[in-house]
Design a protein around this motif. Structure first.
Motif, short mmCIF file in Angstrom:
data_model
loop_
_atom_site.label_atom_id
_atom_site.label_comp_id
_atom_site.label_asym_id
_atom_site.label_seq_id
_atom_site.Cartn_x
_atom_site.Cartn_y
_atom_site.Cartn_z
N UNK A 62 0.83 -1.20 0.00
CA UNK A 62 0.00 0.00 0.00
C UNK A 62 0.87 1.26 0.00
N UNK A 63 1.95 1.25 0.77
CA UNK A 63 2.80 2.42 0.91
C UNK A 63 3.60 2.72 -0.36
N UNK A 64 3.73 1.74 -1.23
CA UNK A 64 4.50 1.92 -2.46
C UNK A 64 3.62 1.97 -3.71
N UNK A 65 2.31 2.00 -3.50
CA UNK A 65 1.41 2.11 -4.64
C UNK A 65 1.22 0.83 -5.42
N UNK A 66 1.63 -0.30 -4.84
CA UNK A 66 1.47 -1.58 -5.52
C UNK A 66 0.06 -2.15 -5.37
N UNK A 67 -0.68 -1.64 -4.40
CA UNK A 67 -2.07 -2.09 -4.21
C UNK A 67 -2.20 -3.30 -3.32
N UNK A 68 -1.72 -4.44 -3.76
CA UNK A 68 -1.87 -5.68 -3.00
C UNK A 68 -0.52 -6.36 -2.81
N UNK A 69 -0.48 -7.24 -1.80
CA UNK A 69 0.75 -7.99 -1.56
C UNK A 69 1.08 -8.90 -2.74
#
Length: 320
Positions: free
Chosen positions: A280-287
């Motif tokens: 979430x903190x890197x804008x990837x959305x999901x793990x």
């Protein structure tokens, strides 16, 4: 991290030698990690540019080093010194990691360390390297090549990129970034980035991307698109793509992904945030998305990466 031996010989290029000494010679302030024992190794006093350099050690010390750095030298039309070639080969056979900067690749090739391997050197000399050593797969279009125990870089600024890459492998991104900050250089350029582009980095405050790149880095947690970047830069998406290619050697989306991965590395090293929180903190959305891109880019899953570099001091989680 053991001994880093800097191999010197007559005609050595002083810039690449200085880069290696600056990176490995002293730990950055406030970084509590074991640092390198640097040894300048050569058979005798050597001519480096206009200066005469007296090595601290002979080639025997190089043969026993943990990492050997071979800077380039000016006269690539001549065969590299046989004693240096033999010492580099012996060090590698004993288990040393060997890296060349710029035309130092000719020494590694002469030692047989690049046979059947992909390698690079300064773009102006890639043709000569390929012609003299046909067993080497010469790639003229990259900054550096990491083959594990043997690494090669292009010239000048790419030498800095490879040295920082080695620090990153040994100590993690946060320490490599601290070294980069001390030297006032960009903390990371991927080895696969083109080595010869019109403008490797944005130059000056009047560059079209000078304000955009810091703005984007501060907002990596947001799902930024090319359209978002183009709107911020007040240009069309196509024009933005041209400026990105000229300035970074890559596309806006690939540049964004690289920044997200580097930010994820820092969070994994220095916080206890879950993989979901890092995503979430890197804008990837999901793990799941983070794991896919991280594994493909870094070569290991986020959890494995965290265990490897968990010795770094803990910072607050971005979700705390």
């Amino acid at each position: 991290m053991g001994t880093v031996a800097l191999a010197v010989t007559d005609g050595m290029l002083h810039f690449e030698l200085s880069v290696a000494y600056e990176v490995f010679g002293a730990a950055p302030a406030a970084v509590a990690v074991p640092w390198y024992d640097v040894a300048v190794c050569g058979p005798h006093a050597v001519r480096v540019g206009r200066f005469l350099l007296e090595p601290d050690h002979g080639l025997d010390r190089l043969r026993r080093a943990d990492t050997v750095i071979v800077p380039g030298w000016a006269d690539v039309d001549e065969d590299p010194p046989a004693d240096l070639v033999d010492a580099v080969r012996t060090a590698h056979e004993a288990g040393a990691r060997v890296a060349s900067l710029c035309t130092g690749a000719f020494v590694l090739a002469a030692a047989g360390l690049l046979d059947g391997q992909r390698a690079t050197t300064h773009w102006a000399h890639t043709g000569a390297l390929a012609a003299r050593y046909p067993g080497v797969e010469v790639d003229p279009d990259v900054l550096y090549v990491d083959n594990g125990s043997v690494l090669t870089s292009a010239g000048k600024a790419a030498a800095m990129d490879l040295c920082l890459h080695l620090v990153r492998l040994d100590h993690g991104s946060s320490v490599a970034n601290a070294v980069a900050r001390r030297l006032v250089v960009p903390p990371h350029r991927a080895g696969g980035q083109a080595q010869f582009v019109a403008a490797p980095v944005p130059a000056g405050d009047d560059h079209p991307l000078a304000a955009l790149l810091p703005w984007a880095i501060e907002r990596l947690e947001h799902p930024l698109t090319v359209e978002d970047l183009a709107r911020r830069a007040r240009m069309s998406s196509r024009n933005l793509g041209r400026h990105f290619k000229a300035a970074t050697g890559t596309t806006p989306l690939q540049w964004l992904l690289t920044q997200r991965i580097r930010r994820a590395q820092e969070l994994l090293e220095t916080t206890d945030a879950s993989v979901d929180a890092v995503a979430a903190a890197t804008g990837m959305g999901t793990a799941t998305t983070l794991r896919r891109h991280f594994n493909r880019t870094v070569g290991v899953p986020p959890d494995t990466y965290r265990r490897t570099f968990r010795s770094q001091p803990r910072l607050r989680s971005p979700c705390e």
